[in-house]
Design a protein around this motif. Sequence first.
Motif, PDB file in Angstrom:
ATOM      1  N   THR A 142       0.832  -1.206   0.000  1.00  0.00           N
ATOM      2  CA  THR A 142       0.000   0.000   0.000  1.00  0.00           C
ATOM      3  C   THR A 142       0.863   1.251   0.000  1.00  0.00           C
ATOM      4  O   THR A 142       0.611   2.202  -0.751  1.00  0.00           O
ATOM      5  N   SER A 143       1.904   1.246   0.829  1.00  0.00           N
ATOM      6  CA  SER A 143       2.812   2.393   0.884  1.00  0.00           C
ATOM      7  C   SER A 143       3.514   2.601  -0.451  1.00  0.00           C
ATOM      8  O   SER A 143       3.662   3.741  -0.916  1.00  0.00           O
ATOM      9  N   THR A 144       3.913   1.527  -1.103  1.00  0.00           N
ATOM     10  CA  THR A 144       4.591   1.618  -2.398  1.00  0.00           C
ATOM     11  C   THR A 144       3.645   2.162  -3.469  1.00  0.00           C
ATOM     12  O   THR A 144       4.027   3.005  -4.280  1.00  0.00           O
ATOM     13  N   ARG A 145       2.413   1.679  -3.450  1.00  0.00           N
ATOM     14  CA  ARG A 145       1.428   2.167  -4.431  1.00  0.00           C
ATOM     15  C   ARG A 145       1.154   3.650  -4.248  1.00  0.00           C
ATOM     16  O   ARG A 145       0.930   4.380  -5.219  1.00  0.00           O
ATOM     17  N   ASN A 146       1.143   4.101  -3.001  1.00  0.00           N
ATOM     18  CA  ASN A 146       0.895   5.514  -2.734  1.00  0.00           C
ATOM     19  C   ASN A 146       1.948   6.402  -3.387  1.00  0.00           C
ATOM     20  O   ASN A 146       1.687   7.574  -3.690  1.00  0.00           O
ATOM     21  N   GLN A 147       3.133   5.840  -3.610  1.00  0.00           N
ATOM     22  CA  GLN A 147       4.198   6.598  -4.238  1.00  0.00           C
ATOM     23  C   GLN A 147       4.257   6.385  -5.747  1.00  0.00           C
ATOM     24  O   GLN A 147       4.748   7.244  -6.478  1.00  0.00           O
TER      25      GLN A 147
END
Length: 230
Positions: A142-147
């Motif tokens: 999720t954190s990676t997708r946010n970026q």
Amino acid sequence: MKEIDNEPLMQQLISESGYADKFSADVIKHTRLFQVAAGDYIVREGSLPGWLFWLARGRTKLYVTLANGRVSLVDFFSAPCFIGEIEVLDETHPSRAVQAIESCWCLALPVKQCRSLLINDAQFLRHACLGLVRKNFRNIVTSTRNQAFPLVNRLAAFILLTQHDNVYKEKHTQVAEYLGVTYRHLLYVFAQFSAEGVISKQKAGYLILNRGALMRLAQEMEPGITLPGY
């Protein structure tokens, strides 16, 4: 949340969800069945759970209250998975709020009665650890997708994940924080979806008009993604 006395249904959920395979000990005799209505809490923040839950059907969300009083959306759990396993392993761990997105069915073991049995069950410990690893990995993704992906894709997936009966009604402030965007940016994309006829603003939230359009946007992030309703 209410306890349900329905042995045939409990046995069906045990079989469907692979519940018995998560333990080497005989836990069936201690197991109870609970139904949780959409919006109700499975675990309330700050209170030590009296049960180890196995989410056999349904979807839930996890909240945490920060030191400044802000309530933050942290994660989502979909069946089948444990809820409350950390508190079984560590009695001092502060509990977080777990709320049902839709009607949920949980199999549950009384912690006080079964803790010793559980922490000495290597099979349960293995599955509990694997579950925690998966939850942690999901947070990393999720954190990676946010970026890496535009908000239009992430919001489409989020709407499908959190909707109930085709209606989305999460709080904008919490969603903006969870997706790592400004409140203004979030409202802009909601307005875009509304203008395109994908969703429609209602008194209770947003009605989904075009699930296919949202799914296509979500699949641009992960082609094989599956979300509720598909």
